[in-house]
Design a protein around this motif. Structure first.
Motif, PDB file in Angstrom:
ATOM      1  N   VAL A  33      -0.698   8.982  13.526  1.00 19.22           N
ATOM      2  CA  VAL A  33      -1.221  10.437  13.671  1.00 19.22           C
ATOM      3  C   VAL A  33      -2.639  10.656  13.949  1.00 19.22           C
ATOM      4  N   HIS A  34      -3.575   9.897  13.471  1.00 19.19           N
ATOM      5  CA  HIS A  34      -4.919   9.985  14.177  1.00 19.19           C
ATOM      6  C   HIS A  34      -5.578   8.932  14.578  1.00 19.19           C
ATOM      7  N   TYR A  54       0.695  -1.266   0.179  1.00 11.74           N
ATOM      8  CA  TYR A  54      -0.181  -0.092  -0.018  1.00 11.74           C
ATOM      9  C   TYR A  54       0.932   1.276  -0.024  1.00 11.74           C
ATOM     10  N   LEU A  55       0.642   2.424  -0.582  1.00  8.88           N
ATOM     11  CA  LEU A  55       1.130   3.668  -0.532  1.00  8.88           C
ATOM     12  C   LEU A  55       1.354   3.962   1.074  1.00  8.88           C
ATOM     13  N   ASN A  56       2.325   4.305   1.547  1.00 10.67           N
ATOM     14  CA  ASN A  56       2.274   4.917   2.884  1.00 10.67           C
ATOM     15  C   ASN A  56       1.778   6.134   3.189  1.00 10.67           C
ATOM     16  N   VAL A  57       0.384   6.119   2.952  1.00  8.54           N
ATOM     17  CA  VAL A  57      -0.271   7.490   3.063  1.00  8.54           C
ATOM     18  C   VAL A  57      -1.820   7.396   3.477  1.00  8.54           C
ATOM     19  N   CYS A  58      -2.254   8.031   4.563  1.00  3.56           N
ATOM     20  CA  CYS A  58      -3.262   7.868   5.512  1.00  3.56           C
ATOM     21  C   CYS A  58      -4.219   8.637   4.486  1.00  3.56           C
ATOM     22  N   PRO A  59      -5.622   7.891   4.119  1.00  2.34           N
ATOM     23  CA  PRO A  59      -6.490   8.766   3.207  1.00  2.34           C
ATOM     24  C   PRO A  59      -6.958  10.172   4.177  1.00  2.34           C
ATOM     25  N   ARG A 119      -1.003  11.941   5.505  1.00  3.55           N
ATOM     26  CA  ARG A 119       0.373  11.787   6.207  1.00  3.55           C
ATOM     27  C   ARG A 119       0.569  10.397   6.401  1.00  3.55           C
ATOM     28  N   ARG A 120       1.988  10.250   6.415  1.00  6.47           N
ATOM     29  CA  ARG A 120       2.647   8.756   6.402  1.00  6.47           C
ATOM     30  C   ARG A 120       2.004   7.999   7.663  1.00  6.47           C
TER      31      ARG A 120
END
Length: 122
Positions: free
Chosen positions: A81-82, A52-57, A61-62
């Motif tokens: 992060v969240h 997966y892309l290391n990006v939170c939708p 952020r990573r």
């Protein structure tokens, strides 16, 4: 769920060795995809690896709390992060601020003990 296709010239690029990912664990690697260089999350279960892309939708952020270090619990991946919680198998957010959204999948394959970008992301 969106899937990113590897750049044609990098189809067979080796991302890492399978044994560099702990069984039941995850790691982050950099990869050249068709739309540029990206950080990927590689999640391993035995001989299978999901990418997966290391990006939170939620906020873009990573997901790792430190480079290549991820919060994993009961077959889920948790954004540091969240707190968005994603199913590892399909990348679906099952709890948190982006519930119902997906991580963006990147097709990978395991070949001769190496994790590589797949030629076909379909």
């Amino acid at each position: 769920m969106d899937t990113f296709t590897p750049a044609a010239s990098q189809d067979r690029r080796t991302l890492c060795r399978l044994d560099e990912i702990p069984d039941g664990g995850a790691t982050a690697v950099d990869a050249h995809l068709s739309d540029g260089d990206e950080s990927l999350i590689l999640l391993r279960r035995g001989e299978q690896v999901r990418g997966y892309l290391n990006v939170c939708p939620h906020a873009g952020r990573r997901l790792d709390y430190a480079p290549g270090k991820f919060l994993l619990k009961n077959d889920t991946l948790i954004c540091a992060v969240h707190g968005a919680t994603f199913d590892q198998v399909g990348g679906l957010c099952i709890a948190g601020p982006c519930r119902g959204e997906h991580l963006r999948a990147v097709a990978v394959r395991v070949e001769a003990g190496e994790v590589k970008l797949a030629q076909d992301s379909a």
